[in-house]
Scaffold this motif. Structure first.
Motif, PDB file in Angstrom:
ATOM      1  N   LYS A 467      32.061  50.392  61.141  1.00 38.91           N
ATOM      2  CA  LYS A 467      32.168  48.940  61.325  1.00 38.91           C
ATOM      3  C   LYS A 467      32.806  48.288  60.096  1.00 38.91           C
ATOM      4  O   LYS A 467      33.649  47.383  60.218  1.00 38.91           O
ATOM      5  N   LEU A 468      32.398  48.732  58.919  1.00 36.23           N
ATOM      6  CA  LEU A 468      32.957  48.150  57.701  1.00 36.23           C
ATOM      7  C   LEU A 468      34.435  48.498  57.542  1.00 36.23           C
ATOM      8  O   LEU A 468      35.220  47.691  57.041  1.00 36.23           O
ATOM      9  N   ARG A 469      34.810  49.707  57.969  1.00 34.90           N
ATOM     10  CA  ARG A 469      36.226  50.072  57.905  1.00 34.90           C
ATOM     11  C   ARG A 469      37.071  49.195  58.833  1.00 34.90           C
ATOM     12  O   ARG A 469      38.182  48.801  58.496  1.00 34.90           O
ATOM     13  N   GLU A 470      36.498  48.881  60.004  1.00 33.69           N
ATOM     14  CA  GLU A 470      37.223  48.033  60.952  1.00 33.69           C
ATOM     15  C   GLU A 470      37.465  46.640  60.369  1.00 33.69           C
ATOM     16  O   GLU A 470      38.509  46.027  60.619  1.00 33.69           O
ATOM     17  N   ALA A 471      36.460  46.141  59.620  1.00 36.01           N
ATOM     18  CA  ALA A 471      36.574  44.796  59.068  1.00 36.01           C
ATOM     19  C   ALA A 471      37.330  44.781  57.744  1.00 36.01           C
ATOM     20  O   ALA A 471      37.552  43.713  57.174  1.00 36.01           O
ATOM     21  N   SER A 472      37.719  45.936  57.265  1.00 44.04           N
ATOM     22  CA  SER A 472      38.395  46.018  55.981  1.00 44.04           C
ATOM     23  C   SER A 472      39.912  46.036  56.182  1.00 44.04           C
ATOM     24  O   SER A 472      40.417  45.878  57.288  1.00 44.04           O
ATOM     25  N   MET A 473      40.644  46.219  55.105  1.00 40.38           N
ATOM     26  CA  MET A 473      42.080  46.346  55.158  1.00 40.38           C
ATOM     27  C   MET A 473      42.506  47.444  54.196  1.00 40.38           C
ATOM     28  O   MET A 473      41.764  47.814  53.275  1.00 40.38           O
ATOM     29  N   GLU A 474      43.681  47.967  54.437  1.00 42.84           N
ATOM     30  CA  GLU A 474      44.169  49.027  53.557  1.00 42.84           C
ATOM     31  C   GLU A 474      44.369  48.482  52.145  1.00 42.84           C
ATOM     32  O   GLU A 474      44.814  47.354  51.957  1.00 42.84           O
ATOM     33  N   LEU A 475      44.037  49.315  51.181  1.00 42.57           N
ATOM     34  CA  LEU A 475      44.164  48.892  49.787  1.00 42.57           C
ATOM     35  C   LEU A 475      45.614  48.575  49.436  1.00 42.57           C
ATOM     36  O   LEU A 475      45.892  47.622  48.688  1.00 42.57           O
ATOM     37  N   LYS A 476      46.558  49.332  49.990  1.00 46.80           N
ATOM     38  CA  LYS A 476      47.968  49.083  49.691  1.00 46.80           C
ATOM     39  C   LYS A 476      48.386  47.684  50.144  1.00 46.80           C
ATOM     40  O   LYS A 476      49.128  46.971  49.452  1.00 46.80           O
ATOM     41  N   GLY A 477      47.872  47.271  51.302  1.00 44.30           N
ATOM     42  CA  GLY A 477      48.204  45.936  51.785  1.00 44.30           C
ATOM     43  C   GLY A 477      47.671  44.852  50.867  1.00 44.30           C
ATOM     44  O   GLY A 477      48.352  43.846  50.615  1.00 44.30           O
ATOM     45  N   LEU A 478      46.474  45.068  50.337  1.00 43.41           N
ATOM     46  CA  LEU A 478      45.911  44.077  49.410  1.00 43.41           C
ATOM     47  C   LEU A 478      46.735  44.009  48.131  1.00 43.41           C
ATOM     48  O   LEU A 478      47.054  42.921  47.635  1.00 43.41           O
ATOM     49  N   LEU A 479      47.089  45.191  47.588  1.00 40.52           N
ATOM     50  CA  LEU A 479      47.862  45.201  46.340  1.00 40.52           C
ATOM     51  C   LEU A 479      49.218  44.552  46.529  1.00 40.52           C
ATOM     52  O   LEU A 479      49.720  43.840  45.639  1.00 40.52           O
ATOM     53  N   ASP A 480      49.844  44.762  47.691  1.00 41.13           N
ATOM     54  CA  ASP A 480      51.131  44.125  47.955  1.00 41.13           C
ATOM     55  C   ASP A 480      50.997  42.605  48.022  1.00 41.13           C
ATOM     56  O   ASP A 480      51.869  41.865  47.533  1.00 41.13           O
ATOM     57  N   SER A 481      49.872  42.141  48.607  1.00 42.18           N
ATOM     58  CA  SER A 481      49.691  40.689  48.739  1.00 42.18           C
ATOM     59  C   SER A 481      49.468  40.028  47.380  1.00 42.18           C
ATOM     60  O   SER A 481      49.780  38.848  47.196  1.00 42.18           O
ATOM     61  N   LEU A 482      48.910  40.775  46.423  1.00 37.84           N
ATOM     62  CA  LEU A 482      48.638  40.201  45.109  1.00 37.84           C
ATOM     63  C   LEU A 482      49.916  39.954  44.318  1.00 37.84           C
ATOM     64  O   LEU A 482      49.920  39.183  43.353  1.00 37.84           O
ATOM     65  N   SER A 483      50.990  40.633  44.691  1.00 29.99           N
ATOM     66  CA  SER A 483      52.252  40.442  43.973  1.00 29.99           C
ATOM     67  C   SER A 483      53.140  39.398  44.644  1.00 29.99           C
ATOM     68  O   SER A 483      54.311  39.261  44.310  1.00 29.99           O
ATOM     69  N   GLY A 484      52.540  38.644  45.589  1.00 36.06           N
ATOM     70  CA  GLY A 484      53.306  37.624  46.295  1.00 36.06           C
ATOM     71  C   GLY A 484      53.452  36.352  45.501  1.00 36.06           C
ATOM     72  O   GLY A 484      53.223  36.295  44.279  1.00 36.06           O
ATOM     73  N   ASP A 485      53.806  35.269  46.233  1.00 34.22           N
ATOM     74  CA  ASP A 485      54.074  33.985  45.577  1.00 34.22           C
ATOM     75  C   ASP A 485      52.822  33.254  45.131  1.00 34.22           C
ATOM     76  O   ASP A 485      52.879  32.404  44.232  1.00 34.22           O
ATOM     77  N   HIS A 486      51.701  33.555  45.746  1.00 32.73           N
ATOM     78  CA  HIS A 486      50.469  32.819  45.420  1.00 32.73           C
ATOM     79  C   HIS A 486      49.334  33.790  45.087  1.00 32.73           C
ATOM     80  O   HIS A 486      48.372  33.929  45.848  1.00 32.73           O
ATOM     81  N   PRO A 487      49.436  34.475  43.978  1.00 32.96           N
ATOM     82  CA  PRO A 487      48.370  35.409  43.594  1.00 32.96           C
ATOM     83  C   PRO A 487      47.110  34.646  43.202  1.00 32.96           C
ATOM     84  O   PRO A 487      47.177  33.496  42.761  1.00 32.96           O
ATOM     85  N   PRO A 488      45.931  35.256  43.346  1.00 33.26           N
ATOM     86  CA  PRO A 488      44.695  34.588  42.950  1.00 33.26           C
ATOM     87  C   PRO A 488      44.595  34.467  41.431  1.00 33.26           C
ATOM     88  O   PRO A 488      45.267  35.168  40.682  1.00 33.26           O
ATOM     89  N   LEU A 489      43.753  33.542  41.006  1.00 34.32           N
ATOM     90  CA  LEU A 489      43.518  33.354  39.583  1.00 34.32           C
ATOM     91  C   LEU A 489      42.845  34.605  39.021  1.00 34.32           C
ATOM     92  O   LEU A 489      41.883  35.114  39.591  1.00 34.32           O
ATOM     93  N   ARG A 490      43.344  35.127  37.912  1.00 37.76           N
ATOM     94  CA  ARG A 490      42.752  36.290  37.251  1.00 37.76           C
ATOM     95  C   ARG A 490      41.904  35.820  36.089  1.00 37.76           C
ATOM     96  O   ARG A 490      42.344  35.011  35.263  1.00 37.76           O
ATOM     97  N   VAL A 491      40.664  36.273  36.029  1.00 31.99           N
ATOM     98  CA  VAL A 491      39.737  35.877  34.975  1.00 31.99           C
ATOM     99  C   VAL A 491      39.468  37.080  34.082  1.00 31.99           C
ATOM    100  O   VAL A 491      39.596  38.235  34.505  1.00 31.99           O
ATOM    101  N   PRO A 492      39.099  36.840  32.815  1.00 32.28           N
ATOM    102  CA  PRO A 492      38.871  37.957  31.891  1.00 32.28           C
ATOM    103  C   PRO A 492      37.697  38.832  32.348  1.00 32.28           C
ATOM    104  O   PRO A 492      36.772  38.375  33.021  1.00 32.28           O
ATOM    105  N   GLY A 493      37.757  40.079  31.938  1.00 33.65           N
ATOM    106  CA  GLY A 493      36.642  40.993  32.195  1.00 33.65           C
ATOM    107  C   GLY A 493      36.975  42.047  33.224  1.00 33.65           C
ATOM    108  O   GLY A 493      38.113  42.174  33.703  1.00 33.65           O
ATOM    109  N   THR A 494      35.960  42.824  33.573  1.00 33.51           N
ATOM    110  CA  THR A 494      36.089  43.919  34.528  1.00 33.51           C
ATOM    111  C   THR A 494      35.125  43.707  35.679  1.00 33.51           C
ATOM    112  O   THR A 494      33.961  43.347  35.461  1.00 33.51           O
ATOM    113  N   ALA A 495      35.605  43.923  36.875  1.00 35.87           N
ATOM    114  CA  ALA A 495      34.753  43.873  38.065  1.00 35.87           C
ATOM    115  C   ALA A 495      34.688  45.263  38.675  1.00 35.87           C
ATOM    116  O   ALA A 495      35.720  45.897  38.906  1.00 35.87           O
TER     117      ALA A 495
END
Length: 640
Positions: A467-495
């Protein structure tokens, strides 16, 4: 699970080899042979004065003694010590270790075993049966030992149950302290016990050496020919002499095969047989001694010391079984068949010494209910045996698969060998099956309940992961979206996001992006995998793979005899270049609220059971030893 442990394997050659083997053999006496070592307290008594007893005529006594000797020789000496112990899973033994070994495909074969579901079901049911043994053994051993007081004088009769309950209560209360302090005494005490068994037996045996003739199998054959079906029922009581055989295999990884074999052939087997022969000689001389031939072997002046020693031996036997149940449960957790439970390490030096508070309470409750319900060891003997006989039969079946597929045995070799063991196992199981109405139902009912819990948890986790896999997305797709025109704000530290799927995006990460719309400068995707081996080499423990956009994939592998630890993983990750500061690191965990539904998967009642088990499982924070002040939990609802 014991005070004297060592890595399995053959000792290195040298002048210290003998000393090392002797030391480990002494430790094995206290841990491995406690259960089988207390069988003389009740085994022969049940044959001649139990519910399915037979008259102690000379022919019957000689026949039963013959069955006892050949049972010990075939099942313990041949089956377990010479055959089953060869099936070690990287040095570890036990029913779950054997099941995991069966499921490991040989090199070059990637397809799953065609009978995998059946083999898994057999292994899990065998493990579930051992829980029944873990409850019955303390009650049976302690009751049998305390009942020796009534042989001395009937004045103790009303106090046998209270004394037994006090001893058992003290035994379970001491579990939280571990066995480190007193475990070193187990071996020497059990050595005294086995020597005492031998001395008591020899004292009576020398008065009637003719009883040695019972070692011939002819007497066993004549016993069955003369007694027919009744003789078969007595076989259920004869089986009591080999209860504890599974402990030889389960504790193999703590001592190694050679010390366990040495202890058996050098002391345990001779002492047991001398005592049984002595009891038989006593019955030939005085058939009325059948009410308790073990204690009646002792002289009147030695009865009270013998009772005291028997109580200590019974406590040691019980301690070994309780520790074995703890170890079995940890294996089930690591293999994914049991919810997370609190595991307390009672020794800084010995990894195997663990204590499970919740399970300890349940075991105590079960033992107390058994004692109050059956009230005597003779009544409890009806429930004893069938659990061990069932597990022994399953072990033989799984060992056959190992012999064929991993050792390369030809069918013409494996079938006769395993066929002999299986014929004996099935005979004992059928003989014990007649005890089901008299109490044998208890371990079977308990095993059925535990089997349901184990399989429900495993299947529920599989459905939840899907069920969790169905609701998830491929990691490659997420990484590609982060390099788009509107990346999320990056905050210091490690998550650090924990995920069971190393290829997908953790649901907690998606929820964090959706609701908080921020991302840490470094994102660690941590996956902890449980391997079907007892131990993973330190060099293979942690794998660090840098990805794009500040992401790092970390995969940690643990065996089913090991406890995962986030601090340990991060330490090993740092050695491989993972950069982080703990005080600026946050751990994001997903917490799912499970909702049973009529969708395909499991029956509604099993989904409800799985949801209840999930709610009551130990939190990932404490189980993985994550610093609690650095944890952020993100919840979601999942329809099963």
């Amino acid at each position: 699970m014991n005070a004297t442990t060592a890595a399995p394997g053959t000792p290195s050659e040298g002048p210290d080899t003998f000393k090392r083997t002797a030391t480990l053999a002494l430790g094995a006496l206290g841990i491995v042979y406690g259960d089988i070592g207390t069988s003389p307290l009740y085994a022969l008594r049940e044959c001649f004065s139990g519910p399915h007893s037979i008259a102690p005529t000379p022919e019957n006594v000689m026949g039963v003694l013959s069955l006892i000797f050949w049972s010990l020789f075939v099942l313990i000496s041949m089956k377990y010590l010479l055959f089953v112990t060869r099936a070690d899973n990287r040095g570890e033994g036990g029913i779950l270790a054997l099941m995991a070994l069966v499921l490991q495909r040989p090199k070059g074969i990637r397809a799953p075993h065609p009978a995998r579901p059946v083999l898994v079901a057999l292994g899990l049911f065998g493990a579930a049966l051992l829980y029944g043994d873990g409850i019955i053994t303390p009650a049976m051993s302690v009751l049998s030992a305390v009942e020796g007081l009534s042989v001395a004088t009937p004045l103790f009769e009303p106090y046998l149950l209270p004394i037994s309950l006090v001893i058992l209560l003290g035994l379970f209360m001491l579990q939280r302290k571990g066995t480190g302090g007193i475990g070193a005494l187990f071996g020497p005490v059990m050595t005294v016990w086995f020597v005492t068994l031998a001395v008591l037996g020899v004292k009576e045996l020398v008065q009637n050496l003719a009883v040695l003739g019972s070692l011939s199998p002819v007497h066993g054959v004549r016993f069955f020919l003369h007694n027919g079906g009744h003789g078969f029922l007595v076989l259920g009581s004869v089986f009591l002499v080999v209860t504890g055989g599974e402990a030889l295999y389960a504790d193999m990884g703590h001592f190694g095969v050679k010390p366990i074999r040495t202890a058996w052939f050098a002391l345990v087997l001779p002492s047991l047989m001398l005592n049984y022969l002595g009891q038989g000689a006593l019955l030939l001389r005085a058939p009325e001694a059948a009410r308790n031939p073990f204690y009646l072997l002792a002289p009147s002046w030695g009865l009270y010391p013998l009772v005291a020693l028997a109580m200590v031996a019974a406590v040691i036997a019980s301690q070994a079984l309780i520790a074995g149940v703890f170890s079995l449960t940890r294996q089930a957790m690591q293999l994914g068949y049991c919810p997370r439970m609190e595991v307390v390490h009672t020794s800084a030096e010995e990894m195997g010494q663990i204590y499970l508070p919740g399970l300890n309470f349940l075991l105590l409750a079960g033992v107390v209910l058994l004692v109050l319900g059956f009230r005597s060891s003779s009544a409890l003997a009806a429930a004893y045996g069938i659990a061990v006989a069932g597990t022994a039969t399953i072990t033989t079946v799984l060992a056959y698969v190992v012999a064929r597929e991993r050792w390369g045995w030809k069918r013409r070799v494996a079938l006769p060998v395993v066929g002999l063991f299986l014929a004996v196992d099935v005979s004992f199981f059928c003989a014990n099956a007649v005890k089901i109405p008299d109490g044998g139902w208890f371990p079977l009912l308990l095993a059925a309940m535990l089997f349901t819990l184990l399989t429900t948890w495993k299947r529920g986790r599989e459905i939840l992961a899907a069920k969790l896999r169905e609701a998830s997305m491929e990691l490659k797709g997420l990484l590609d979206s982060l390099s788009g025109d509107h990346p999320p704000l990056r905050v210091p530290g490690t998550a650090v996001f924990m995920t069971g799927n190393p290829e997908g995006t953790p649901p907690a990460l998606l929820h964090n992006l959706k609701h908080n719309k921020v991302l840490h400068e470094q994102v660690v995707l941590l996956t902890i995998l449980s391997e079907e081996v007892p131990h993973v080499p330190p060099s293979e423990r942690v794998e660090v793979e840098p990805l794009e956009q500040g992401f790092v994939r970390v995969i940690a592998r643990y065996g089913f005899m090991e406890n995962p630890s986030i601090p340990d993983i991060l330490k090993r990750g740092r050695e491989q270049g993972l950069q982080f500061q703990l005080m600026s690191t946050s751990f994001f965990l997903g917490r799912e609220t499970l909702i049973p539904s009529k969708k395909p998967g499991m029956a509604m009642w099993r989904e409800a059971l799985f949801a209840w088990m999930s709610r009551n499982a130990r939190s990932a924070t404490s189980y993985f030893r994550i610093p609690p002040n650095r944890v952020v939990e993100l919840g979601t609802q999942v329809e099963l």
